[in-house]
Scaffold this active site. Structure first.
Site, PDB file in Angstrom:
ATOM      1  N   ALA A 198       0.750  -1.097  -0.035  1.00  0.00           N
ATOM      2  CA  ALA A 198      -0.154   0.046   0.087  1.00  0.00           C
ATOM      3  C   ALA A 198       0.923   1.263  -0.054  1.00  0.00           C
ATOM      4  CB  ALA A 198      -0.855   0.058   1.134  1.00  0.00           C
ATOM      5  N   THR A 199       0.668   2.360  -0.730  1.00  0.00           N
ATOM      6  CA  THR A 199       1.532   3.402  -0.924  1.00  0.00           C
ATOM      7  C   THR A 199       1.284   4.721  -0.303  1.00  0.00           C
ATOM      8  OG1 THR A 199       0.579   3.341  -2.926  1.00  0.00           O
ATOM      9  CG2 THR A 199       2.537   2.657  -2.866  1.00  0.00           C
ATOM     10  N   THR A 200       0.849   5.709  -0.901  1.00  0.00           N
ATOM     11  CA  THR A 200       1.171   6.936  -0.559  1.00  0.00           C
ATOM     12  C   THR A 200      -0.316   7.475   0.555  1.00  0.00           C
ATOM     13  OG1 THR A 200       2.230   7.792  -2.304  1.00  0.00           O
ATOM     14  CG2 THR A 200       1.724   9.463  -0.728  1.00  0.00           C
ATOM     15  N   ALA A 218       3.728   3.693  -8.023  1.00  0.00           N
ATOM     16  CA  ALA A 218       2.656   2.749  -7.133  1.00  0.00           C
ATOM     17  C   ALA A 218       1.621   3.442  -6.477  1.00  0.00           C
ATOM     18  CB  ALA A 218       3.913   1.951  -6.132  1.00  0.00           C
TER      19      ALA A 218
END
Lengths: 281, 252
Positions: free
Chosen positions: A53-55, A228
């Protein structure tokens, strides 16, 4: 996960002992296999097993704190999920967001939520925000074994501190180090871009809407440069998720309000692809 | 040389003992109102609760020996949290909790010398008043599925019959609260005045998000009591006239 907890007939004695107010400690006694950090670790690395999972971005403004996350989960170069929810309301006055191994992160967020609620019910009052932040640090420390196997989880905790009447942000490292962040912070693979964006956009006197708008701008910048991180998906109508926490408690912003702000950001970028600029002097 | 006591006698003695213990304490009532379930207990303490939250939609109320029901409360919170965490939040319900309490109290009653001197209620607020669940569990582990309202503790019978006269499951919160207070006054026939400071009041509020349990105290409690009294006066005075639209005084 092996067999879930099952008590045939009577409950184990631990249920009746006065004991602890901590849910994770209690679960460690009666069903240790349900705790994310307590499982036996196999050999080798398994980081490819769960999407990342990213930002996530968070910023404070007078009267509260905003937490926002993009929706993309990736597995290598594949988009594993387009509408993921990485923000978790942990109680009335706090929320956590996760970056890293999604499977473990979601489990940790869920455990943290029960942990806070359990304490509140057992003790008749809730933990201080500092207490919540420290509790989360302990739980991440419990995940260290998994982190070393590649299942790294780093959460971001935001909350409204009723004692001092302001929003606060706490970040963590994979070994459970706890750091208070001032004004704004971002975690995840796109965080360097989001943080750079917020650095230029941030103003001390933001209203709530300004703060949310800045958060969406910074997520756009993160998605712009990080593969991503997902940007606003106007065709599928998938927009970032935004939580705000104020004196009135936690609230998830309604979808139409985020859509309005996100559309404004996207339209703005049609004119200026790099977004708003900060004055040089 | 051991005495022989017949099981009937031993059970009867235990039951008498438990009843006496419970009758020493003050009462509590649980009743439905138009927005959920209301709990009112006659309780001088502001921190030692007789009413508490068990889970999202489920609350606990008890009378009798504090240390005993406090232990049962902790057990219930743990049971609900472990279940909700292992499965899903929607998999925790009042019936399971009531059954677990019944098991525990039942075995304490039949296996140990001293029965628990407690009576407890597990109530779950549903999506509408038809799906509300209210379970009363007594010291010997028997469970009763109650409808609408119930009273427990000191003079449960008297309080209960007083409440029956006034109970209306469609009443607004303020009216339900005043009815509960008037019923609680019948305790020991002493007819004392109850005031906000000696009441512990909580609700399971159907319309609330996430966790439905909420305590009502301080100013909001006083305001609700005043509202309820005013509505009652208006009804007495004007009878069929305008029954004032007594909103619940939404705070926060």
């Amino acid at each position: 996960m092996s067999e879930a907890f099952e008590f045939g007939g009577r409950l184990p004695a631990a249920f009746m002992n006065p004991g602890t107010s901590s849910f994770s400690e209690f679960l460690g006694q009666v069903a240790p296999d349900l705790l994310p950090g307590r499982r036996e670790l196999p050999q080798g690395t398994g980081s490819h097993l769960t999407p990342d999972a990213t930002t996530i971005v968070a910023l404070t403004y007078p009267g509260g704190v905003v937490l926002a996350g993009d929706r993309r989960a990736t597995s290598g170069n594949v988009i594993a999920n387009r509408d993921m929810d990485k923000l978790f309301r942990s109680d009335e006055f706090s929320a956590v967001a996760i970056a890293g191994a999604a499977g473990i992160g979601i489990e940790l967020a869920k455990l943290f939520q029960v942990e806070l609620e359990h304490y509140e019910k057992m003790e008749g009052r809730s933990l201080s925000l500092e207490g919540k932040a420290n509790r989360l640090a302990t739980m991440i420390r419990g995940n260290l074994g998994m982190a070393l196997q590649g299942f790294v989880v780093v959460p971001l905790l935001v909350g409204y501190d009723q004692a001092c009447g302001e929003g606060r942000i706490f970040s963590y490292d994979p070994v459970g180090g706890r750091y208070e962040e001032h004004r704004y912070h971002s975690i995840g693979s796109g965080s360097v871009y989001a943080k750079g964006s917020l650095k230029k956009l941030y103003r001390e006197d933001y209203s709530q809407e300004d703060a949310v708008y800045a958060a969406i701008q910074s997520l756009y910048d993160a998605a712009d440069d990080d593969a991503a991180t997902g940007g606003p998906d106007v065709h599928r109508k998938i927009y970032p998720l935004v939580d705000v926490i104020t004196e009135d408690g936690h609230a998830r912003l309604p979808a139409d309000e985020i859509e309005r702000l996100a559309t404004r950001v996207v339209e703005g970028r049609a004119e200026h692809p790099d977004g708003p600029t900060a004055p040089l002097r | 040389m051991p005495f022989y006591v017949s099981p009937e006698q031993s059970m009867k003695d235990k039951a008498d003992y438990a009843r006496k213990g419970i009758a020493r304490g003050r009462s509590a009532v649980v009743l439905q109102y138009d927005g959920g379930i209301l709990f009112v207990a006659d309780n001088m303490s502001r921190t030692l609760h007789k009413i508490s939250e068990l889970y999202d939609r489920i609350a606990f109320a008890a009378v009798g020996r504090y240390n005993e029901f406090e232990n049962l409360r902790l057990m219930g919170v743990r049971f609900a949290d472990v279940r909700g965490y292992a499965y899903d939040r929607s998999d925790v319900n009042g019936r399971q909790l009531a059954n677990t309490y019944a098991q525990v109290l039942g075995s304490v009653f039949s296996e140990s010398n001293k029965p628990a001197e407690v009576e407890i209620v597990v109530a779950e607020v549903g999506d509408d008043s038809e799906s509300d669940q209210i379970y009363r569990i007594t010291f010997d582990g028997s469970v009763v599925d109650e409808r609408g309202f119930l009273a427990m503790g000191g003079s449960a019978d008297r309080v209960s019959s007083a409440l029956k006269e006034r109970f209306d499951k469609g009443a607004p919160l303020s009216t339900a609260l005043v009815s509960a207070m008037q019923a609680l006054k019948h305790e020991n026939g002493e007819q004392r005045e109850l005031e906000a400071g000696s009441l512990e009041v909580a609700i399971l509020e159907r319309a609330r998000e996430h966790r439905k349990f909420r305590r009502i105290q301080g100013e909001r409690l006083t305001r609700l009591i005043d509202e309820g009294h005013a509505a009652q006066e208006a009804e007495k005075g004007g009878s069929s006239g305008t029954t004032e639209a007594s909103g619940e005084g939404d705070a926060s």
